[in-house]
Design an enzyme around this catalytic site. Structure first.
Site, PDB file in Angstrom:
ATOM      1  N   LYS A  75     -11.734  56.044   0.908  1.00  0.00           N
ATOM      2  CA  LYS A  75     -12.308  54.742   1.249  1.00  0.00           C
ATOM      3  C   LYS A  75     -11.183  53.800   1.657  1.00  0.00           C
ATOM      4  O   LYS A  75     -10.620  53.989   2.714  1.00  0.00           O
ATOM      5  CB  LYS A  75     -13.194  54.279   0.118  1.00  0.00           C
ATOM      6  CG  LYS A  75     -14.469  55.121   0.189  1.00  0.00           C
ATOM      7  CD  LYS A  75     -15.325  55.200  -1.008  1.00  0.00           C
ATOM      8  CE  LYS A  75     -16.460  56.178  -0.707  1.00  0.00           C
ATOM      9  NZ  LYS A  75     -17.082  56.707  -1.910  1.00  0.00           N
ATOM     10  N   HIS A 123     -14.834  51.814  -4.754  1.00  0.00           N
ATOM     11  CA  HIS A 123     -14.891  50.722  -3.769  1.00  0.00           C
ATOM     12  C   HIS A 123     -14.076  49.499  -4.173  1.00  0.00           C
ATOM     13  O   HIS A 123     -14.082  48.500  -3.457  1.00  0.00           O
ATOM     14  CB  HIS A 123     -16.350  50.317  -3.520  1.00  0.00           C
ATOM     15  CG  HIS A 123     -17.158  51.423  -2.960  1.00  0.00           C
ATOM     16  ND1 HIS A 123     -17.155  51.754  -1.618  1.00  0.00           N
ATOM     17  CD2 HIS A 123     -17.965  52.329  -3.554  1.00  0.00           C
ATOM     18  CE1 HIS A 123     -17.940  52.795  -1.417  1.00  0.00           C
ATOM     19  NE2 HIS A 123     -18.447  53.168  -2.585  1.00  0.00           N
ATOM     20  N   SER A 135     -21.862  51.092  -5.083  1.00  0.00           N
ATOM     21  CA  SER A 135     -21.602  51.505  -3.713  1.00  0.00           C
ATOM     22  C   SER A 135     -22.665  51.055  -2.721  1.00  0.00           C
ATOM     23  O   SER A 135     -22.357  50.841  -1.555  1.00  0.00           O
ATOM     24  CB  SER A 135     -21.422  53.026  -3.638  1.00  0.00           C
ATOM     25  OG  SER A 135     -22.498  53.688  -4.270  1.00  0.00           O
TER      26      SER A 135
END
Ligand SMILES: *Cc1c(COP(=O)(O)O)cnc(C)c1O
Length: 387
Positions: A237, A205, A177
């Site tokens: 995200k 991610h 991250s």
């Protein structure tokens, strides 16, 4: 003696490690109103521009009309709505696994899953740079907890060979991250198999971003459930909403429903959030052009930054950090970018190791060429590199 918060704060401030919140005054988007100014946002995790997408907003609104505001209870009492259930089925299909289980946040999913799958007498092996929630899960589990050097499958193999624990769990971020690099998943999977360990990947991610269909880091490497039996994804995200899930076999998910304490002992997320996420998942699946646009922006940024003399590392994802070093210097660089109209936050310890404070630049599918070029120009002025 009682704890003295003022003295503790003074120590944090002396290391330029004190953090404050910026106040955002409008929706999360590439142009964001912050502290009374409008800035171009290069630090959000809304990689596909879905957090403020009209279809996602509309699904959220309709979700409120149908389900109200709150879920009223935990999933096991009476809070498990049909909206949650439909989203779980769609996430299972998307990730190619028999079943998925919603958690209220990624932090809770990781704490709950790791501590449900390992306990006293077991062993947990984690990459040193794993997300805090994974490391905390390892500590909480009560298992023997070992960190291996970053992305080092050989070190993992050696640690597994020495372990005498009956049950072993290897845990890694898919995309790290704060560094933006990919875990060497094929090598980690081989190490896990030869060391008779289970492999768990947190793809916060990668999901929605990597792989031809956006299924994430596993799709990128061509790995499936046999190699990576435990998959965690987050929804705040690239999917632009809120929440998280674990995906795996029928038995794994049924076991987590019984034993993951952060699943059992917490209120289900609002069903309207699940409806919004169903809409964003549809966009992830039906509009691959968002992903293509994001990767084009990443390439444009990298080419420009490299020609300015920045060293970016071999990173294919939307996280493209520029390591500065000292806390005060990273803060100053972030402030200068702000003056030029760009929002890029300085990430400092303990989020990253001491001496590696950085600008964590993230690209989005919604950035225009002009915005990317503008950031590059601002970087050249704010963080000049030797020619
Ligand atoms: C953001 C993040 C989480 C936490 O997810 P939340 O839903 O924000 O709690 C977990 N793991 C990784 C790798 C993350 O980047």
């Amino acid at each position: 003696m009682a704890f003295d918060p003022a003295a503790a704060l003074a120590k944090i401030k002396a290391r330029d490690a004190h953090r404050r919140r910026r106040i955002v005054e409008g929706p999360q988007d590439v142009q964001v109103a912050v502290d009374g100014r409008s800035l171009v946002n290069f630090c959000s995790n809304d990689y596909l521009g879905l957090a403020n997408h009209p279809a996602v907003r509309e699904a959220f609104r309709r979700g409120v009309d149908r389900w109200g505001a709150g879920s009223g209870a935990s999933h096991l009492v009476c809070g498990h709505a049909a909206a949650h259930h439909a989203l779980e089925e769609e996430l299972a299909e998307f990730t190619g696994r028999p079943r998925a289980l919603l958690f209220s946040t990624g932090y809770m999913a990781n704490l709950g899953v790791v501590s449900a799958l390992a306990g006293r007498g077991d062993a947990v092996f984690e990459d040193r740079l794993n997300h805090a929630s994974l490391l905390d899960g390892g500590l909480l589990s009560g298992a023997r907890f070992q960190r291996y050097p970053h992305a080092d499958a050989r070190a993992l193999e050696a640690a597994l060979a020495e372990s005498r624990a009956e049950t072993r769990l290897v845990v890694t971020d898919g995309v790290f991250s704060m560094d933006g690099d990919l875990a060497p998943l094929p090598a980690l999977a081989r190490a896990a198999r030869s060391g008779r360990a289970w492999l768990m990947v947190d793809d916060a991610h990668g999901l929605g971003v990597l792989g031809g269909e956006g299924r994430g880091t596993l799709e990128h490497f061509g790995l499936d459930e046999t190699e990576v039996p435990v998959l965690v994804g987050t929804l705040g995200k690239a999917l632009g909403t809120f929440g998280a899930f674990a995906a795996g076999s029928e038995d794994l998910i049924d076991y987590l429903i019984q034993r993951a304490r952060t699943y059992v002992y917490t209120t289900a997320l609002p069903p309207a959030v699940a409806e919004a996420t169903r809409a964003s998942l549809r966009l992830v699946r039906e509009e691959p052009e968002r992903r293509e646009r994001l990767h084009r922006n990443v390439r444009r940024f990298r080419a420009g930054a490299e020609s300015l003399g920045f060293e970016l590392g071999d990173l294919i994802g939307p996280i493209q950090p520029i390591v500065i070093g000292a806390n005060a210097e990273a803060l100053e660089a972030s402030r200068r970018l702000g003056e030029r109209g760009f929002l890029v936050s300085a990430i400092r310890p303990p989020t990253v190791p001491e001496g590696t404070a950085r600008l964590r630049i993230t690209l989005s599918a919604s950035h225009t060429d002009e915005q990317v070029d503008g950031l590059l120009e601002a970087l050249a002025a704010a963080v000049p590199q030797e020619a």
